[in-house]
Design a protein around this motif. Structure first.
Motif, PDB file in Angstrom:
ATOM      1  N   LEU A  56      30.367  11.273  53.490  1.00 25.28           N
ATOM      2  CA  LEU A  56      30.070  11.913  55.429  1.00 25.28           C
ATOM      3  C   LEU A  56      30.563  13.312  54.839  1.00 25.28           C
ATOM      4  N   GLY A  57      30.882  13.920  54.289  1.00 23.78           N
ATOM      5  CA  GLY A  57      31.523  15.803  54.560  1.00 23.78           C
ATOM      6  C   GLY A  57      29.614  16.009  55.326  1.00 23.78           C
ATOM      7  N   GLY A  58      30.102  18.030  55.738  1.00 24.24           N
ATOM      8  CA  GLY A  58      28.740  18.293  56.528  1.00 24.24           C
ATOM      9  C   GLY A  58      28.049  18.144  54.959  1.00 24.24           C
ATOM     10  N   PHE A  59      27.713  18.658  54.073  1.00 23.00           N
ATOM     11  CA  PHE A  59      26.893  19.759  52.981  1.00 23.00           C
ATOM     12  C   PHE A  59      26.058  17.591  52.156  1.00 23.00           C
ATOM     13  N   ALA A  60      27.134  16.841  51.526  1.00 23.49           N
ATOM     14  CA  ALA A  60      27.256  15.820  51.181  1.00 23.49           C
ATOM     15  C   ALA A  60      26.322  14.746  52.267  1.00 23.49           C
ATOM     16  N   SER A  61      26.386  15.254  52.913  1.00 21.91           N
ATOM     17  CA  SER A  61      25.948  14.131  54.326  1.00 21.91           C
ATOM     18  C   SER A  61      24.159  14.193  54.623  1.00 21.91           C
TER      19      SER A  61
ATOM     20  N   VAL B  35      34.426   7.619  49.668  1.00 22.45           N
ATOM     21  CA  VAL B  35      35.259   8.734  50.835  1.00 22.45           C
ATOM     22  C   VAL B  35      36.531   8.281  50.759  1.00 22.45           C
ATOM     23  N   ARG B  36      37.401   9.458  51.399  1.00 21.77           N
ATOM     24  CA  ARG B  36      38.448   8.881  51.501  1.00 21.77           C
ATOM     25  C   ARG B  36      38.786   7.789  52.755  1.00 21.77           C
ATOM     26  N   SER B  37      39.511   6.797  52.773  1.00 13.16           N
ATOM     27  CA  SER B  37      39.692   5.956  53.312  1.00 13.16           C
ATOM     28  C   SER B  37      40.054   6.377  55.017  1.00 13.16           C
TER      29      SER B  37
ATOM     30  N   GLY C 119      26.070  22.744  37.249  1.00 14.03           N
ATOM     31  CA  GLY C 119      26.725  23.424  38.678  1.00 14.03           C
ATOM     32  C   GLY C 119      24.924  23.768  39.818  1.00 14.03           C
ATOM     33  N   PHE C 120      25.995  23.391  40.978  1.00  8.23           N
ATOM     34  CA  PHE C 120      24.828  23.895  41.569  1.00  8.23           C
ATOM     35  C   PHE C 120      25.595  24.941  43.021  1.00  8.23           C
ATOM     36  N   ASN C 121      24.836  26.072  43.132  1.00  7.39           N
ATOM     37  CA  ASN C 121      25.447  27.172  43.985  1.00  7.39           C
ATOM     38  C   ASN C 121      24.565  27.992  45.123  1.00  7.39           C
TER      39      ASN C 121
ATOM     40  N   ALA D  44      28.900  20.178  42.376  1.00  8.30           N
ATOM     41  CA  ALA D  44      28.033  21.381  43.979  1.00  8.30           C
ATOM     42  C   ALA D  44      29.693  21.631  45.326  1.00  8.30           C
ATOM     43  N   GLY D  45      31.098  22.087  45.118  1.00  7.61           N
ATOM     44  CA  GLY D  45      31.421  22.164  45.834  1.00  7.61           C
ATOM     45  C   GLY D  45      33.278  21.847  45.669  1.00  7.61           C
ATOM     46  N   ASN D  46      33.865  22.312  45.869  1.00  5.57           N
ATOM     47  CA  ASN D  46      35.521  21.798  46.115  1.00  5.57           C
ATOM     48  C   ASN D  46      36.257  22.066  46.932  1.00  5.57           C
ATOM     49  N   ALA D  47      36.010  20.990  47.416  1.00  5.97           N
ATOM     50  CA  ALA D  47      36.380  20.476  49.263  1.00  5.97           C
ATOM     51  C   ALA D  47      37.645  20.228  48.747  1.00  5.97           C
ATOM     52  N   GLY D  48      38.279  19.625  47.726  1.00  2.00           N
ATOM     53  CA  GLY D  48      39.815  19.317  47.312  1.00  2.00           C
ATOM     54  C   GLY D  48      40.917  20.632  47.105  1.00  2.00           C
ATOM     55  N   GLY D  49      39.904  21.686  46.845  1.00  2.00           N
ATOM     56  CA  GLY D  49      40.506  22.820  46.696  1.00  2.00           C
ATOM     57  C   GLY D  49      41.352  22.414  45.008  1.00  2.00           C
TER      58      GLY D  49
ATOM     59  N   GLY E 286      30.990  25.150  58.993  1.00  2.00           N
ATOM     60  CA  GLY E 286      31.195  25.112  57.808  1.00  2.00           C
ATOM     61  C   GLY E 286      32.544  25.009  57.176  1.00  2.00           C
ATOM     62  N   LEU E 287      33.039  24.129  55.937  1.00  2.00           N
ATOM     63  CA  LEU E 287      34.417  24.555  55.117  1.00  2.00           C
ATOM     64  C   LEU E 287      34.437  25.643  54.379  1.00  2.00           C
ATOM     65  N   ILE E 288      33.189  26.259  54.478  1.00  2.00           N
ATOM     66  CA  ILE E 288      33.190  27.639  54.165  1.00  2.00           C
ATOM     67  C   ILE E 288      33.391  28.898  54.990  1.00  2.00           C
TER      68      ILE E 288
ATOM     69  N   ASP F 202      28.742  15.860  43.613  1.00  2.00           N
ATOM     70  CA  ASP F 202      30.256  15.983  43.640  1.00  2.00           C
ATOM     71  C   ASP F 202      30.724  17.395  44.449  1.00  2.00           C
ATOM     72  N   PRO F 203      30.423  17.860  45.659  1.00  2.00           N
ATOM     73  CA  PRO F 203      30.776  19.007  45.866  1.00  2.00           C
ATOM     74  C   PRO F 203      32.811  18.330  46.613  1.00  2.00           C
ATOM     75  N   VAL F 204      33.388  17.599  46.117  1.00  2.00           N
ATOM     76  CA  VAL F 204      35.122  17.287  46.304  1.00  2.00           C
ATOM     77  C   VAL F 204      35.454  18.247  45.279  1.00  2.00           C
TER      78      VAL F 204
ATOM     79  N   PRO G 260      19.002  23.416  57.273  1.00  2.00           N
ATOM     80  CA  PRO G 260      19.943  23.864  55.666  1.00  2.00           C
ATOM     81  C   PRO G 260      20.702  23.213  54.631  1.00  2.00           C
ATOM     82  N   ASN G 261      21.148  22.705  55.058  1.00  2.00           N
ATOM     83  CA  ASN G 261      21.682  21.212  54.409  1.00  2.00           C
ATOM     84  C   ASN G 261      20.845  20.965  53.692  1.00  2.00           C
ATOM     85  N   ALA G 262      20.307  20.577  53.921  1.00  2.00           N
ATOM     86  CA  ALA G 262      19.093  19.225  53.195  1.00  2.00           C
ATOM     87  C   ALA G 262      18.640  20.160  52.809  1.00  2.00           C
ATOM     88  N   ALA G 263      17.498  21.363  52.676  1.00  2.00           N
ATOM     89  CA  ALA G 263      17.359  21.907  52.035  1.00  2.00           C
ATOM     90  C   ALA G 263      17.570  22.182  50.819  1.00  2.00           C
ATOM     91  N   MET G 264      19.093  22.738  50.802  1.00  2.00           N
ATOM     92  CA  MET G 264      19.719  22.876  49.783  1.00  2.00           C
ATOM     93  C   MET G 264      20.315  22.059  48.626  1.00  2.00           C
ATOM     94  N   ALA G 265      19.980  20.652  49.547  1.00  2.00           N
ATOM     95  CA  ALA G 265      20.040  19.389  48.630  1.00  2.00           C
ATOM     96  C   ALA G 265      19.063  19.743  47.914  1.00  2.00           C
TER      97      ALA G 265
HETATM   98  N1  LIG Z   1      26.651  23.998  46.667  1.00  2.00           N
HETATM   99  C1  LIG Z   1      26.342  24.324  47.847  1.00  2.00           C
HETATM  100  O1  LIG Z   1      25.314  25.494  47.704  1.00  2.00           O
HETATM  101  C2  LIG Z   1      27.141  24.450  48.935  1.00  2.00           C
HETATM  102  C3  LIG Z   1      26.157  24.323  50.226  1.00  2.00           C
HETATM  103  C4  LIG Z   1      27.282  24.213  51.328  1.00  2.00           C
HETATM  104  C5  LIG Z   1      28.563  23.209  50.898  1.00  2.00           C
HETATM  105  N2  LIG Z   1      29.277  23.552  49.775  1.00  2.00           N
HETATM  106  C6  LIG Z   1      30.773  23.266  49.540  1.00  2.00           C
HETATM  107  O2  LIG Z   1      30.556  22.231  49.350  1.00  2.00           O
HETATM  108  C7  LIG Z   1      32.250  21.127  49.887  1.00  2.00           C
HETATM  109  C8  LIG Z   1      32.038  21.008  51.319  1.00  2.00           C
HETATM  110  O3  LIG Z   1      31.727  21.247  52.019  1.00  2.00           O
HETATM  111  P1  LIG Z   1      31.444  21.132  53.254  1.00  2.00           P
HETATM  112  O4  LIG Z   1      30.869  22.442  54.577  1.00  2.00           O
HETATM  113  O5  LIG Z   1      30.476  20.008  53.630  1.00  2.00           O
HETATM  114  O6  LIG Z   1      32.771  20.580  54.328  1.00  2.00           O
HETATM  115  P2  LIG Z   1      33.209  18.846  55.311  1.00  2.00           P
HETATM  116  O7  LIG Z   1      32.442  19.157  56.359  1.00  2.00           O
HETATM  117  O8  LIG Z   1      34.607  19.273  55.475  1.00  2.00           O
HETATM  118  O9  LIG Z   1      33.287  18.519  54.474  1.00  2.00           O
HETATM  119  C9  LIG Z   1      34.373  18.125  52.793  1.00  2.00           C
HETATM  120  C10 LIG Z   1      33.826  16.564  52.368  1.00  2.00           C
HETATM  121  O10 LIG Z   1      34.673  16.682  51.864  1.00  2.00           O
HETATM  122  C11 LIG Z   1      35.474  15.311  51.507  1.00  2.00           C
HETATM  123  N3  LIG Z   1      37.059  15.275  50.561  1.00  2.00           N
HETATM  124  C12 LIG Z   1      37.593  15.140  49.852  1.00  2.00           C
HETATM  125  N4  LIG Z   1      39.231  15.361  49.545  1.00  2.00           N
HETATM  126  C13 LIG Z   1      39.329  16.127  50.442  1.00  2.00           C
HETATM  127  C14 LIG Z   1      40.291  17.544  50.726  1.00  2.00           C
HETATM  128  N5  LIG Z   1      41.411  17.408  50.475  1.00  2.00           N
HETATM  129  N6  LIG Z   1      40.374  18.844  51.235  1.00  2.00           N
HETATM  130  C15 LIG Z   1      39.266  18.691  52.239  1.00  2.00           C
HETATM  131  N7  LIG Z   1      37.869  17.858  52.057  1.00  2.00           N
HETATM  132  C16 LIG Z   1      38.191  17.056  51.447  1.00  2.00           C
HETATM  133  C17 LIG Z   1      36.094  15.767  52.983  1.00  2.00           C
HETATM  134  O11 LIG Z   1      36.366  14.420  53.318  1.00  2.00           O
HETATM  135  P3  LIG Z   1      37.065  13.911  54.509  1.00  2.00           P
HETATM  136  O12 LIG Z   1      36.358  13.839  55.799  1.00  2.00           O
HETATM  137  O13 LIG Z   1      37.259  12.128  54.149  1.00  2.00           O
HETATM  138  O14 LIG Z   1      38.016  14.622  55.040  1.00  2.00           O
HETATM  139  C18 LIG Z   1      34.184  15.047  53.607  1.00  2.00           C
HETATM  140  O15 LIG Z   1      33.667  14.262  53.255  1.00  2.00           O
HETATM  141  C19 LIG Z   1      32.838  23.198  49.792  1.00  2.00           C
HETATM  142  O16 LIG Z   1      33.369  23.719  48.753  1.00  2.00           O
HETATM  143  C20 LIG Z   1      31.797  23.823  50.367  1.00  2.00           C
HETATM  144  O17 LIG Z   1      31.973  25.481  50.358  1.00  2.00           O
HETATM  145  C21 LIG Z   1      28.557  24.127  48.449  1.00  2.00           C
END
Ligand SMILES: NC(=O)c1ccc[n+]([C@@H]2O[C@H](COP(=O)([O-])OP(=O)(O)OC[C@H]3O[C@@H](n4cnc5c(N)ncnc54)[C@H](OP(=O)(O)O)[C@@H]3O)[C@@H](O)[C@H]2O)c1
Length: 328
Positions: free
Chosen positions: A156-161, A179-181, A265-267, A240-245, A40-42, A217-219, A129-134
């Protein structure tokens, strides 16, 4: 046991296969012989040292990974209801590490049996695990009601999907993703139950005035800003996240008042330890959703020895679906 260890913070090359002593389960815990561990991204953020100054977060040397699946190896004192060799998936526990190992220790209240479900263990670890959190996020935080509409960023991200399937299961009437283009082609071919997936660069105009009851919004960053134009009185935006940083993002609270909108917020790492009663219904809903095909995402399986490659692919965004590691 065989494990992938980060001996220091740094690039993917810090990940090495090592042998460590086999852990044993304490009271209330289950030891699992891991067959699959999801990336996972984390895990990437931990390895890079982005949380190195946060108290309680993993410090080197550590074994990354918070999603592992396999078979029951041993039961700790007081654990009943599971048999040795039974196929299981645990929710992540503790500091969110330890998953990239051939043995994983999990508290029993977060373990679900997938024995007899015919769910592929690679898909199970990628999605349960992600679907349980969803489920927790949609049912308890967003309080999604039947017939409501849901928008999911980074669709389509791991958590979002994991969200569209659970949203459907809870009775959502319409589920749209952004999604991004670079992911539009993958979006056109996805089996996830979206009604429509759009290019986030075209927000909000492409939605022609459509508004949503719930936005996930996990982005963050620009799509979080755009979300407010897609809400209506009573809408809930779940951060629900900050994938974009974008760590400086701020919300104008008077806009929430004037628009009568909610931002929550949800974490899971923060919420579940204080709401353990939410875990079992979440896991059961997740297993049902995965078993019924609502969480069908592509999964690439790589051996432990290619953990660095898996992290490189996550960082370069060269993935469609999830990457899962296997100790075999
Ligand atoms: N709230 C919670 O309990 C929980 C649980 C799990 C994860 N999270 C958080 O959710 C976020 C996503 O985690 P993940 O494991 O799903 O990650 P992931 O599979 O890498 O998915 C990241 C998603 O964000 C998109 N995205 C948009 N802008 C981005 C950028 N600048 N850099 C990277 N990705 C970008 C990606 O799009 P592309 O496919 O186009 O790259 C992808 O759809 C993270 O912040 C993570 O900490 C939160």
């Amino acid at each position: 046991m065989k494990a992938i260890q980060a001996a220091q913070f740094g690039s993917p090359s810090v990940l090495k296969v090592v042998n460590l002593p086999d852990p044993t389960p304490g009271p209330g815990q289950i030891a699992i012989d891991v067959s699959h561990a999801a990336v996972g991204l984390i895990d990437i953020l931990f390895r890079q040292g982005q949380f190195k100054d946060v108290p309680g977060m993993a410090q080197p040397p550590f074994v990354p990974g918070l999603e592992a699946a396999g078979t029951v190896r041993a039961l700790g004192d007081g654990v009943t209801g599971f048999a040795i060799g039974e196929k299981v998936v645990p929710m992540s526990a503790g500091a969110g590490t330890g998953g990239y190992a051939s043995v994983y220790i999990a508290p029993v209240q977060g373990v679900v049996s997938i024995e007899g479900s015919h769910v592929d263990p690679a898909l199970a670890v990628a999605m349960i695990p992600n679907a349980a959190m969803a489920h927790v996020a949609l049912a308890l935080i967003a309080k999604l009601a039947e017939g409501e509409s849901v928008l999911i960023h980074g669709a389509l991200g791991g958590f979002a999907s994991a969200f569209p399937g659970i949203a459907r299961q809870l009775g959502a009437s319409r589920v749209v993703g952004t999604v991004r283009s670079g992911k539009l082609e993958a979006a056109a071919n996805t089996k996830l139950p979206y009604d429509r997936i759009i290019d986030s660069a075209e927000l909000p105009g492409v939605l022609a005035g459509e508004r949503f009851d719930v936005i996930i919004d996990p982005v963050g960053g620009a799509v979080r800003d755009q979300s407010f134009a897609l809400m209506k009185p009573g809408s809930r935006l779940i951060v629900a996240g900050n994938a974009g940083g974008d760590w400086t993002h701020a919300v104008k609270t008077n806009d929430l008042w004037l628009g009568s909108m909610t931002v929550a917020g949800f974490n899971a790492g923060a919420f579940l330890p204080s709401h353990p009663e939410a875990i079992r219904p979440g896991l059961e809903a997740a297993l049902k959703a995965v078993a019924s095909g609502l969480c069908d995402t592509p999964v690439d399986v790589l051996p432990f020895s290619e953990a660095a490659t898996a992290h490189e692919r996550m960082e370069s965004r060269d993935l469609n679906g999830r990457i899962v590691l296997t100790p075999q």
